[in-house]
Write a protein that holds these residues in place. Sequence first.
Motif, mmCIF file in Angstrom:
data_model
loop_
_atom_site.group_PDB
_atom_site.id
_atom_site.type_symbol
_atom_site.label_atom_id
_atom_site.label_comp_id
_atom_site.label_asym_id
_atom_site.label_seq_id
_atom_site.Cartn_x
_atom_site.Cartn_y
_atom_site.Cartn_z
ATOM 1 N N GLY A 1 -17.533 111.789 -0.329
ATOM 2 C CA GLY A 1 -18.373 111.587 -1.492
ATOM 3 C C GLY A 1 -19.499 110.620 -1.171
ATOM 4 N N GLU A 2 -20.638 110.811 -1.844
ATOM 5 C CA GLU A 2 -21.804 109.971 -1.574
ATOM 6 C C GLU A 2 -22.612 109.808 -2.853
ATOM 7 N N MET A 3 -23.082 108.595 -3.079
ATOM 8 C CA MET A 3 -24.006 108.313 -4.182
ATOM 9 C C MET A 3 -25.230 107.616 -3.602
ATOM 10 N N ARG A 4 -26.415 107.976 -4.139
ATOM 11 C CA ARG A 4 -27.664 107.398 -3.618
ATOM 12 C C ARG A 4 -28.593 107.076 -4.788
ATOM 13 N N PHE A 5 -29.089 105.840 -4.778
ATOM 14 C CA PHE A 5 -29.978 105.390 -5.849
ATOM 15 C C PHE A 5 -31.284 104.902 -5.248
ATOM 16 N N SER A 6 -32.399 105.356 -5.792
ATOM 17 C CA SER A 6 -33.731 104.951 -5.324
ATOM 18 C C SER A 6 -34.411 104.133 -6.420
ATOM 19 N N SER A 7 -34.970 102.984 -6.025
ATOM 20 C CA SER A 7 -35.641 102.113 -6.989
ATOM 21 C C SER A 7 -37.133 102.413 -7.018
ATOM 22 N N GLN A 8 -37.856 101.693 -7.850
ATOM 23 C CA GLN A 8 -39.291 101.880 -7.979
ATOM 24 C C GLN A 8 -40.063 101.177 -6.874
ATOM 25 N N THR A 9 -39.376 100.449 -6.002
ATOM 26 C CA THR A 9 -40.048 99.631 -4.981
ATOM 27 C C THR A 9 -39.811 100.160 -3.567
ATOM 28 N N ASP A 10 -39.664 101.486 -3.423
ATOM 29 C CA ASP A 10 -39.455 102.111 -2.106
ATOM 30 C C ASP A 10 -38.202 101.597 -1.409
#
Length: 304
Positions: A193-202
């Motif tokens: 399983g994998e979770m990935r979160f991207s923010s607004q600051t690259d």
Amino acid sequence: MKRLIFSFTLLLLCMPSSQASDFNTKVSSALRIDDRSSRDARFQYKLSVTPSFQVNQNWSLHGYAITGDDFSSSHNTINASTSDTFYLRRLFVRYESENTKTEVGVIPTYKGRVSSTGLSKEGWIQGIRHVVASQSGKFEWVVGELSDTRSSQALGFAEQLNFIEVEFSSSVSNDFAYELGFERILNANYARGEMRFSSQTDVSYGLEIIGNIAEQEFKYVASLTSEFKLMSLPAELFIYYSFVDDNFGQRAELTEDFLSTGHGFSAELESSIESIKQLNWFSKIELYEGNSRIQLGLKYSLSL
């Protein structure tokens, strides 16, 4: 070497001269110093060639040849008499439509980006992959063989179907994505399983887990990727922490970011060189179970 020459010849024969513009090749090379606390420092180089031929709108032929003598290795050591390997590790046909992709032959280990708990990006599978995309996400299955991990034995037909992978990946929003998968490999079953979160600051954050179902042994990975400017030039930083149970199995050694069983930490920084296009420098440090490893080098890529 005969198999390599034959395979490249096959690729060239499949390229009609009247459609030479549809034949593309990417060449990548790297030179690094690799200093490990437990061994003497060594100088290494990497060379890879990725040819592809677009037959028509849907069909294409692909190959991948690289230095290194094993499934996860990609470098040769300079002045080492037994380290002069360069083999064609993949040769496959791809059919791609708007919502599907099918690959048959000696195929890559991945369909898109490579996860830390996924199989090494330098590896191969003798078999078939099929990917279906829908509004809810992408569903993928792979069936084939993964037995001999020597790169000299990569090319061939699957004789025993000992590798099975089923995977589903989806994006909940522009910032959050997840992936769930099951593998049957090396006579053992694994769930991932994998979770990935991207923010607004690259900056993107990842959390991954893969478990040996029978042994109840796991590998955990927490990672951070950041893109920014370093002295006005594009740069990328990749940091991750991992923990691998001692009895996880041979599958651990085939993963993309394997350091050792137990605790491990790695940080890699890469940036370009202003005066020379397509030339990058990189540095990497690894700390694991009382050992350390430092790498410094240059890499260059060219598309023909």
